[in-house]
Write an enzyme that holds these catalytic residues in place. Structure first.
Site, PDB file in Angstrom:
ATOM      1  N   SER A   1     -58.554 -21.827  31.044  1.00  0.00           N
ATOM      2  CA  SER A   1     -58.730 -21.757  32.502  1.00  0.00           C
ATOM      3  C   SER A   1     -57.543 -21.179  33.238  1.00  0.00           C
ATOM      4  O   SER A   1     -57.674 -20.791  34.393  1.00  0.00           O
ATOM      5  CB  SER A   1     -58.992 -23.149  33.062  1.00  0.00           C
ATOM      6  OG  SER A   1     -60.288 -23.543  32.725  1.00  0.00           O
TER       7      SER A   1
ATOM      8  N   GLU B   1       0.806  -1.222   0.000  1.00  0.00           N
ATOM      9  CA  GLU B   1       0.000   0.000   0.000  1.00  0.00           C
ATOM     10  C   GLU B   1       0.841   1.274   0.000  1.00  0.00           C
ATOM     11  O   GLU B   1       0.411   2.299  -0.524  1.00  0.00           O
ATOM     12  CB  GLU B   1      -0.938   0.020   1.223  1.00  0.00           C
ATOM     13  CG  GLU B   1      -2.102  -0.956   1.129  1.00  0.00           C
ATOM     14  CD  GLU B   1      -3.098  -0.596   0.035  1.00  0.00           C
ATOM     15  OE1 GLU B   1      -3.028   0.522  -0.505  1.00  0.00           O
ATOM     16  OE2 GLU B   1      -3.931  -1.455  -0.302  1.00  0.00           O
TER      17      GLU B   1
END
Ligand SMILES: [Zn+2]
Length: 773
Positions: free
Chosen positions: A377, A101
């Site tokens: 219930s 780079e």
């Protein structure tokens, strides 16, 4: 001579003039150029970010989610990034990056004219693809600006790069770069990249691996080993070549690397965000909970440490238990989904959450908290809680006898039915709950007020909207398993509601505590004596009632079944001293199951879940105390004992036998007969007075239309107690007469009541009730 001299001198003068003018001209040209350059610099410098921010730059970090034992169970990231200091990055990586780079990194001041010239030349010749951007310029681009490639941007990057070089050392710049740059596959920074591609740490990268990573930032997709292996290897060779020519590696190292290159192993990359989640039903709930309270940016980039409450062993066990149950019985009874929630009492910690079977990318429905199902219930908990809060006791008697509620002109009357089609006559509440008597639940809700039942349900943790319909006491509403577990845990916690939490502690990236749920908010919603009575009644129901299959020998446990009449939903909700759990089974499309009850499938499943939770845990007693007093709801306006329609009430405590006998008569309701609230409401012709309010009992108010309801069934083949007398049984043939009433203790404040006389004989057809059993 002089003439010649003069001539030559004038020539000299002329030359000098030209020279002076030329120099002046050049100077002014330079000045103008410089001024122009400065103007350009000035122009582009405007609005640029301050590079000083870099010093305080908070790198984007992955949020990590841990189980209760510290196991990593999920990570949240947009940019997969973990900050790593330079000294923890392999020197191979640094060399590879510099070689490919920015080989003049240590020589330039942010912008590299030689590099630019060489890149231009190389580009012209079509060779070496080294970018003209220095590492510093790439850092500037990465940190401050969105990726846009224009001349304008190049200039800005160059200016920023020079500013960065002034403020930071080369080593600092290198560290920032290596932690910022994008390596493809969601990995930002070398640490994330080495973990993503090689499943190892950045400090352990060898030359071959470093050469792969260093080649990626230029074109992360094009050079990706996951996308194009050939291009990736070519790029790698180029990086190695550069490393050798820069003298970073020896010829021998270069040769060895080239030979090792084809054998390099790439970690399996076939993963997506949710596949990183272990135990997805729990972790997805955690993430949803985090989303609700935290900024998304913080979650994905703030590097939070989220410590959850999940008990992995129990979670795994619950997942397996549900799978096994569905595999073993799913086809026999036609159910294909279920949900389990386990809460720890006292903390509200969610220790396990299973939202179904078969989590996948396409199927992420979490039934534990997203499903809305009729509770049958198991809803009766709220009715009994309200009745006990109003001064009733487990021994208070309510008639299990026919009753019909007039629903108004043109509407069919509503006559609640028991699942066995029988009526037991006067029964104490404890027995009524044990055998899940529907008629008693409806009558009781009418006595204490439907709105009040709804209010208690909300207080105990229900979040869904409940409608004040006459069938609500039988579960005509939609509730999630998490809500049911929360509500039942209130009883286990002695009347205290602790909102369930999947998270115990959250820390930020520096270790500061951001959220601490280790000391949860307590809210008293039931009197302790109410919780005591409910515990006793639910223990009886689990041991001797419809939920007997849940009973764990040698342990204290309490709970209630739930089954809807069309067999679309079956439940068991209950608790032990340490844990509360809710179990639901059914089908996503509401397909009916084949005659199965909560007691058949959910109670044994609940038992297995609870036994897994209690494994190795001490055998504790109930913590709740009976208390010397009974709660009694009083009207806020009249300060008399509240009737069913009093809009606002408060809780007062009385010694048993000293409950006030006078009821509030200011709120539309006539005083209840006698003085005991346990007294059944006599039914009569529609009352002419009193405004129609949603709380008005529907038997007296025209216009109320009951919503279609799944009527809870009795859930169990248990023998019922012998039917007792229904002294007022002038009703139809459904009432089974018996000679002697069972002796029950009637609360002292309530004088013996004549049994109710139903005004309407229930039709021979059981009406809206479910199939008889
Ligand atoms: Zn009142």
């Amino acid at each position: 001579m002089s003439g010649k001299g003069q001539k030559s001198s004038s020539v000299k003068k002329g030359c000098l003039k030209i020279l002076i003018f030329g120099v002046l001209g050049l100077l002014s040209l330079l000045l103008v150029t410089l001024a122009a350059l400065l103007a350009v610099l000035n122009h582009y410098s405007r609005g640029l970010p301050d590079v000083g921010k870099l010093r305080y730059y908070e790198p984007s970090e992955t949020t990590r989610i841990y189980a209760a034992d510290g196991t990593l169970i999920a990570t949240l990231f947009r940019e997969n990034r973990t900050w790593t200091p330079l000294e923890k990055i392999s020197p191979n990586m640094v060399k590879a990056v510099l070689a490919i780079e920015d080989r003049r990194f240590y020589d330039h001041h942010g912008v590299d004219p030689i590099g630019v010239a060489r890149a231009a030349y190389a580009s012209y010749k079509g060779g070496d693809k080294q970018g003209a951007s220095t590492i510093t310029m790439q850092l500037a681009r990465n940190l401050f600006l969105t990726p846009k490639r224009t001349i304008d941007r190049k200039i800005k990057e160059a200016i920023l790069a020079m500013q960065i070089e002034k403020r930071f050392t080369k080593q600092e710049i290198l560290e920032l770069y290596l932690n910022q740059i994008y390596f493809g596959a969601g990995a930002h920074g070398v640490q994330a990249a080495s973990s993503t591609y090689f499943n190892k740490k950045a400090k352990d990268l060898n030359i071959v691996e470093a050469s792969l990573l260093a080649g990626l930032p230029q074109a992360p997709t094009e050079y990706s080993p996951l996308v194009n292996k050939e291009a990736s290897q070519e790029r790698q060779k180029l990086v190695l070549q550069s490393m050798k020519s820069e003298g970073y590696i020896s010829q021998a190292e270069y040769q060895a690397a080239l030979e090792a290159l084809p054998k390099m192993k790439i970690a399996n990359q076939d993963r997506k965000e949710f596949q990183l989640l272990k135990y997805p039903y729990f972790t997805s709930f955690v993430i949803k909970d985090l989303y609700r309270r935290y900024d998304e940016d913080l979650l994905y980039r703030g590097g939070l440490r989220v410590y959850t409450t999940v008990d992995l062993k129990l979670q795994k066990k619950c997942e397996d238990l549900l799978k096994q149950r569905i595999k073993a019985e799913g086809n026999i009874f036609n159910f294909h989904q279920g949900a389990i929630v386990v809460l720890e009492n006292g903390t509200g910690y969610i220790r396990a959450m299973v939202g179904g079977v078969g989590w996948s990318d396409k199927s992420q429905f979490n039934r534990a908290w997203q499903a809305r199902r009729q509770p049958g219930s198991s809803f009766k908990l709220f009715v009994y809680a309200t009745a006990l809060e109003a001064g009733m006791t487990p021994e208070s008697v309510v008639p299990d006898s026919p009753i019909t509620y007039n629903m108004g002109p043109g509407e069919p009357a509503y006559s609640p039915q028991n699942s066995d089609g029988r009526f037991l006559g006067a029964v104490p509440l404890k027995v009524a709950l044990q055998h899940s008597r529907n008629v008693v639940a409806v009558r009781m809700a009418m006595i204490v007020g439907i709105d009040r039942v709804i209010d208690y349900a909300y207080r105990m943790g229900v979040r869904e909207k409940l409608e004040p319909v006459v069938s609500l006491p039988l579960g005509a509403c939609d509730i999630s398993p998490l809500e049911m577990a929360t509500a039942y845990s209130v009883v286990a916690n002695g009347g205290i509601r602790i909102d369930p939490s999947p998270i115990s502690v959250i820390k930020d990236s520096e270790g500061n505590i951001v959220e601490d749920n280790r000391f949860p908010h307590y809210e008293e919603v039931l009197a302790e004596s109410t919780a005591f009575y409910l515990t006793d009644m639910l223990e009886n129901a689990a041991k001797n009632g419809t939920g007997y299959a849940s009973y764990i020998d040698g342990r204290r446990c309490a709970g209630k079944t739930g089954t809807t009449s069309s067999h679309r939903d079956i439940w068991f909700c209950g608790f032990t001293p340490q844990y509360t759990a809710a179990v639901w089974v059914g089908n996503d499309d509401f397909t009916q199951m084949y005659g199965v009850f909560g007691g058949d499938v959910c109670a044994p499943l609940w038992k297995a879940v609870m036994m897994a939770a209690l494994e190795g845990k001490p055998n504790l007693r109930w913590k709740v105390r009976k208390g010397p007093t009974l709660p009694c709801l009083m009207c806020t306006t009249s300060h008399k004992r509240a009737g069913p329609n009093c809009p606002k009430v408060y809780r007062e405590y009385y010694k048993p036998g000293q409950l006030p006998g006078i009821y509030c008569d200011s709120h539309g309701a006539r005083p209840l007969p006698g003085s005991g609230i346990a007294a059944p409401r006599p039914t009569g012709p529609a009352r002419p007075t009193g405004p129609a309010s949603p709380t008005a009992p529907v038997d007296e108010r025209p216009g109320e239309i009951p919503t279609p309801v799944e009527v809870p069934l009795g859930e169990g083949p248990l023998p019922l107690p012998e039917p007792v007398a229904d002294p007022g049984g002038a009703s139809g043939g459904e009432v089974i007469p018996a000679p002697e009433p069972i002796p029950v203790e009637i609360p002292m404040e309530a004088p013996p009541e004549p049994a109710p006389v139903p005004i309407e004989v229930p039709p021979p057809d059981p009406g809206p009730a479910g199939p008889e059993m």
